[in-house]
Design an enzyme around this catalytic site. Structure first.
Site, short mmCIF file in Angstrom:
data_model
loop_
_atom_site.label_atom_id
_atom_site.label_comp_id
_atom_site.label_asym_id
_atom_site.label_seq_id
_atom_site.Cartn_x
_atom_site.Cartn_y
_atom_site.Cartn_z
N ARG A 150 -2.31 7.80 21.79
CA ARG A 150 -1.12 8.14 21.02
C ARG A 150 -0.80 9.64 21.16
NH1 ARG A 150 0.46 4.01 17.51
NH2 ARG A 150 -1.08 2.33 17.35
N SER A 263 -2.82 -15.67 7.33
CA SER A 263 -2.19 -14.41 7.70
C SER A 263 -1.29 -14.59 8.92
CB SER A 263 -3.27 -13.35 8.02
OG SER A 263 -2.71 -12.14 8.44
N SER A 315 8.42 -4.71 11.34
CA SER A 315 9.04 -3.44 11.70
C SER A 315 9.18 -3.19 13.19
CB SER A 315 8.25 -2.30 11.08
OG SER A 315 6.92 -2.25 11.60
N HIS A 343 9.34 -2.65 4.65
CA HIS A 343 10.51 -2.25 5.43
C HIS A 343 11.81 -2.86 4.89
CE1 HIS A 343 8.43 -0.07 8.66
NE2 HIS A 343 7.44 -0.91 8.41
N THR A 388 6.78 0.07 -0.54
CA THR A 388 6.46 1.48 -0.32
C THR A 388 7.52 2.36 -0.97
OG1 THR A 388 5.97 3.15 1.35
CG2 THR A 388 7.75 1.62 1.86
N LYS A 391 9.53 5.00 2.62
CA LYS A 391 10.48 4.70 3.68
C LYS A 391 11.90 4.82 3.12
CE LYS A 391 7.31 2.21 6.69
NZ LYS A 391 6.07 2.65 6.03
N THR A 420 -9.13 6.81 -6.42
CA THR A 420 -8.21 7.65 -5.66
C THR A 420 -7.39 8.52 -6.60
OG1 THR A 420 -8.01 6.05 -3.86
CG2 THR A 420 -6.28 7.69 -4.03
#
Length: 625
Positions: A150, A263, A315, A343, A388, A391, A420
């Site tokens: 990447r 899934s 996506s 998305h 999310t 986005k 967290t």
């Protein structure tokens, strides 16, 4: 070295940063001194020059020259040259080249010797200590060899010039066409204003996890907003939707006795990781394949706990799941539905709640002031929705929404939530302002869809192979990893357009693509420039057009025999084209502005915590795109 490999250093090398792939190729020819012009140029570099000289002293020229360069040397001397058959005893170049090739072959054989041994377990140093450096090199070389390494471009989006960004140099501006900030909410004035007010009142950080630093009122307010958005009893906010998906699936899959998770084959890595962490049995069904899903559900006893995990908008290809039909199967076979709307939130439905809301558009639009469920609507039938804030809502974070008990189980057991540090107050308040604004106004997502249609139309007219889909994602098929990367590099360096290439493992090998995501802030002139630039790159690199894919039977939905047109999920009526309420595309210097009523509602959401805002009111004078 390949030109595309060189270009990954463009952010730190001024010469490469201002070079195009074509100009580098032109330089990679042999000049009069038996070296390429590129090598000669590199010799003048204060960093590369000494290193190349050192290499030359150690190996000699022939050991670093490529076959093409050696062949040119022989042509200049009018000597026939065959690298595999040249009489090395008479030709020092051929001899050196053969010796170098032999060394390289031995190194390659050594590197690839028993991939299960040599590559996975590098030899320890003489001291017996594991050779970590060699391990890193081998692992990275694997990525280079299979073209999955990447590369990250230096792109800095400019709030005041959306959709523009600058590269490593602040003077080098480019137009961004692949951001997931789909609606430009990251620079919406009410979002920025709310975040600034929050910083002044509550500071920068959250102070720790919610059980240690406290369950802040802003976090609770955002969760109430999200629950109302999806018309669910409860919601829970995480640091990202990757964490939300992982934590929720891992917790439920582990707690439900003997759970089996079904899934979709194209599910996001976060869902795959969550299923893996749960320890539950995983059954993969074909992408959006209802027959395959039902056959696999039938094979599991009805009383066994089951979860069907899938996404609304995928996506990388832009496909949309048959959510209602999956809900039917879930009810028939006793399964929970886990829907990732990452998305889709902000992008679909009258309130921006996602595709599940959009499927009952009129019913939800008629009751948009309510946070109560529309009974037996698709959204109501989905058990768990994740989304999310990073986005379409333009900030960062993730969440789940569902029944109060389900959310409480995840809150009580999920390590990804408990341990967290919670999102900073300004992030949380900015996210709520963004959601509130989009719940009030459909203009941004309508205009985004109108621009998407226009880009697809113009690309289709010139035979650019767009993977067909009903969503706002525009995947342009290239079909080769190196060419996809080169196309992206050329668009950036030559045309000042940033569109990232998508390669394996994100997409299958042979289905590499450019992924384009229009925004409401892209103008008619920018769309024309994008289409013309893509056509120029396709011509320059001789990339396959739609007709070329048709000739070989099609790929990734492009050029498939007897393919049917894929209708867009937003209808003309929903876009406001029938009643004249559709927003106008930006052109001739016109700038979009925020809507007064939506700004006021979003601003007032947190007045009880942040106080009323002093100074001029935000509204139609504020540029948002």
């Amino acid at each position: 070295m390949q030109v595309t490999s060189l270009l990954r250093f463009s952010a730190v090398c001024p010469f490469l940063g201002h070079s195009t792939p074509a100009s580098l190729r032109a330089l990679a020819t042999v000049s009069g001194n038996n070296a390429s012009a590129l090598t000669s140029t590199a010799m003048q570099c204060p960093m590369m020059g000494p290193k190349l000289a050192q290499i030359g002293q150690q190996r000699g020229y022939a050991s670093v020259a490529g076959n093409r360069e050696v062949e040119e040397i022989h042509k200049a001397k009018n000597v026939a040259y065959n690298p595999s058959a040249a009489p090395s005893g008479k030709c020092p170049h051929a001899k050196a080249a053969q010796q170098a090739a032999a060394v390289a072959q031995k190194e390659a054989e050594k590197a690839s010797l028993g991939e299960a041994t040599q590559r996975s377990t590098p030899a320890p140093k003489a001291t017996g200590v594991f050779n970590y450096g060699n391990f890193y090199e081998v692992e990275l070389e694997k990525k280079h060899q299979d073209k999955s390494y990447r590369y990250f471009n230096n792109i800095n989006r400019l709030a005041a010039k959306f959709t523009m960004a600058h590269t490593a140099s602040v003077k080098d501006e480019v137009n961004v066409w692949c951001s997931n900030d789909y609606l430009g909410m990251s620079k919406n004035p009410v979002v920025l204003s709310t975040m600034k007010r929050t910083l002044d009142r509550y500071g920068a950080g959250a102070g720790g996890t919610r059980n240690i630093a406290g369950n802040g009122a802003l976090h609770l307010s955002l969760e109430d907003e999200l629950a109302a958005l999806h018309r669910k009893p409860a919601a829970l906010v995480f640091s990202s939707c990757y964490v939300a998906n992982d934590a929720c699936l891992a917790t439920l899959g582990a707690k439900l006795p003997g759970c089996v998770v079904f899934s979709d084959s194209m599910n996001h890595a976060s869902m795959i990781q969550g299923i893996r962490h749960s320890g539950a049995k995983k059954v993969i069904f074909g992408h959006n394949d209802l027959a395959d899903l039902e056959a696999k559900l039938q094979a599991v006893p009805k009383e066994t706990p089951k979860i069907i995990a899938f996404e609304s908008v995928y996506s990388m290809c832009g496909s949309i799941a048959p959510i209602e039909a999956i809900c039917d199967l879930a009810e028939k076979y006793g399964a929970l539905t886990f829907l990732d709307e990452v998305h889709a939130v902000g992008m679909y439905g009258p309130s921006g709640a996602g595709v599940a809301e959009h499927l009952d558009f009129e019913a939800h639009h008629a009751t948009r002031e309510s946070g109560e469920a529309v009974s037996r609507s698709v959204q109501d039938r989905v058990d768990i929705i994740t989304g999310t804030l990073g986005k379409a809502y333009g900030v960062v974070g993730g969440y789940i929404a569902g029944s109060a008990d389900l959310v409480d189980v995840v809150r009580s057991y999920a390590p990804g939530f408990i341990f967290t540090t919670s999102l900073p107050p300004a992030i949380v308040s900015g996210a709520q302002a963004s959601i509130a604004y989009q719940r009030e106004s459909m203009d941004d997502r309508r205009l985004q869809q109108i621009n998407t249609r226009e880009v697809k139309r113009q690309l289709g007219e010139i035979g650019i192979p767009v993977v067909p889909g009903p969503s706002h994602i525009i995947p342009v098929l290239v079909g080769d990893a190196a060419l996809a990367k080169e196309a992206s590099d050329t668009l950036l360096s030559k045309h000042k357009i940033y569109v990232q290439s998508i390669n394996y493992p994100t997409v299958a090998r042979g289905e590499e693509r450019l992924r384009i995501t229009p925004t409401p802030g892209h103008t008619a002139e920018q769309i024309t420039h994008l289409v013309q630039s893509i056509e120029s790159v396709f011509n320059q690199l001789d990339l396959k057009r739609t007709a070329d894919w048709e000739a070989i039977g099609g790929r990734a939905g492009v050029g498939m025999p007897q393919a049917k047109e894929v209708p867009q999920i937003w209808t003309d009526r929903q876009l406001g084209m029938h009643d004249g309420s559709a927003p106008l595309r930006l052109e001739h210097g016109k700038e979009a502005v925020a809507k007064d009523d939506a700004v006021k509602i979003a601003k007032d959401r947190l007045t009880h915590l942040l106080g009323s805002q002093a100074g001029p009111a935000l509204g139609d004078s504020a540029v948002t795109a």
